[in-house]
Design an enzyme around this catalytic site. Structure first.
Site, mmCIF file in Angstrom:
data_model
loop_
_atom_site.group_PDB
_atom_site.id
_atom_site.type_symbol
_atom_site.label_atom_id
_atom_site.label_comp_id
_atom_site.label_asym_id
_atom_site.label_seq_id
_atom_site.Cartn_x
_atom_site.Cartn_y
_atom_site.Cartn_z
ATOM 1 N N CYS A 64 -3.202 4.656 7.592
ATOM 2 C CA CYS A 64 -2.069 3.438 8.335
ATOM 3 C C CYS A 64 -1.093 3.287 7.569
ATOM 4 C CB CYS A 64 -3.192 2.114 8.550
ATOM 5 S SG CYS A 64 -4.150 1.992 6.828
ATOM 6 N N ASP A 106 -0.636 1.897 4.597
ATOM 7 C CA ASP A 106 -0.873 0.683 3.892
ATOM 8 C C ASP A 106 -0.549 0.862 2.321
ATOM 9 O OD1 ASP A 106 -1.279 -0.878 5.927
ATOM 10 O OD2 ASP A 106 -3.388 -1.255 5.464
ATOM 11 N N CYS A 157 -1.850 -4.480 6.908
ATOM 12 C CA CYS A 157 -2.336 -5.518 7.935
ATOM 13 C C CYS A 157 -3.159 -6.917 7.315
ATOM 14 C CB CYS A 157 -3.331 -4.569 8.636
ATOM 15 S SG CYS A 157 -4.821 -4.253 7.884
ATOM 16 N N CYS A 183 -10.049 -1.256 5.034
ATOM 17 C CA CYS A 183 -9.396 -2.047 4.312
ATOM 18 C C CYS A 183 -9.949 -2.378 3.157
ATOM 19 C CB CYS A 183 -8.693 -3.303 4.999
ATOM 20 S SG CYS A 183 -7.689 -2.848 6.663
#
Lengths: 129, 182
Positions: A37, A39, A62, A105
């Site tokens: 993603c 991140d 996010c 996450c």
């Protein structure tokens, strides 16, 4: 995607955003990323007598990634290093009500705290040598 | 039974493709498998056409996009960069470990951007954007050169391509942040 109230709360009022001196002997830094993603998450701890006395994070990603790291810094403050090492991503996911697609996450946040502790321990081994 | 995207379009596995040729192949096959043509066909034939049509659309969607095509090629070679939107069931799949150097670079860039933003320092934001564009171009060149070698049968550059593609994902996030996209 609908975020849970707790995620939004952490996202809007993130705890402990910032940096500690990464060169200090009593500071451990964990820098991790999720290639899928894009991140990136930095989590730092300050340790005194085996207890984590301060924790800071910076996450670019996010809302769930920000909330996960915010929550972890809040949790580990006042915790012993050994106890913090036992933190599981499932606890984070549960507390924040993360949907299945956002579990990664919480995994990232667990990796970050483990990396920070590993960095701190490495510094203690090389200390004074 | 399962054909890869290149096979579906009748192409050789390659990063360098002739976009016009690929589109022509897509349109021809699209016509051939279009559900309208099978309105009066047997249910079995109609089902087959739907399956082939879906397979075709999936293939073209990935292959017409340079970076998606590059990532797909790596996947065929066993290097999975992971889905941008991970599926619930893929929790156990191995994830590529991001290079620490790249993470540091990205963290510095993102911190600098956040700082320039809060200082309302537009020239600085622009300078950072240009900086990332240069890095992006460099990464794309690594992908290009790596696949040129690959297309000649040399697979030694696949790891370098993977690293470049991961960095491209991070640079894309940076650009989205600049453009204010979520």
């Amino acid at each position: 995607m609908a975020y849970s109230e707790k995620v939004i709360e952490h996202y809007e009022n993130p705890r402990n955003v910032g940096s500690l001196d990464k060169n200090a002997e009593d500071v451990g830094t964990g820098l991790v990323g999720a290639p899928a993603c894009g991140d990136v998450m930095k989590l730092q701890i300050k340790v005194e007598g085996g207890i984590i006395t301060d924790a800071k994070f910076k996450t670019f990603g996010c809302g769930s990634a920000i909330a996960s790291s915010s929550l972890v810094t809040e949790w580990v403050k006042g915790m012993s290093v050994d106890k913090a090492m036992e933190l599981k991503n499932s606890q984070i996911a549960e507390e924040l009500n993360l949907p299945p697609v956002k579990i990664h996450c919480s995994v990232l946040a667990e990796d970050a705290i483990k990396a920070a502790i590993a960095d701190y321990k490495k510094k203690q081994l090389t200390k004074g040598s | 039974m399962d054909r890869d995207h290149f096979e579906v379009l009748g192409l050789a596995r390659a990063y360098h493709v002739d976009a016009a040729d690929m589109e022509a192949r897509y349109l021809a096959l699209q016509k051939e498998t279009h559900p309208d043509r099978f309105a009066k066909a047997l249910p079995r034939e109609r089902m087959d056409a739907v399956v082939r049509n879906t397979e075709l659309n999936d293939a073209y969607k990935v292959l017409k996009h340079d970076i998606k095509r590059a990532e797909y090629l790596l996947k065929l070679e066993g290097i999975d960069l992971g889905e941008e939107k991970p599926q619930p069931t893929t929790g156990a799949t191995k994830q590529l470990v991001v290079d620490a150097k790249l993470l540091m670079e990205v963290m510095e860039l993102r911190e600098a951007l956040a700082e320039a933003r809060s200082d309302k320092d537009e020239p600085k934001v622009e300078a950072l954007t240009e900086d990332v564009q240069v890095r992006r171009a460099r990464a794309l060149q690594i992908v290009d050169e790596g696949f040129t070698a690959y297309e000649k049968g040399d697979k030694s550059k696949l790891d370098a391509i993977a690293r470049a593609l991961v960095s491209l994902r991070y640079y894309a996030r940076f650009m989205e942040e600049v453009e204010g996209k979520e």
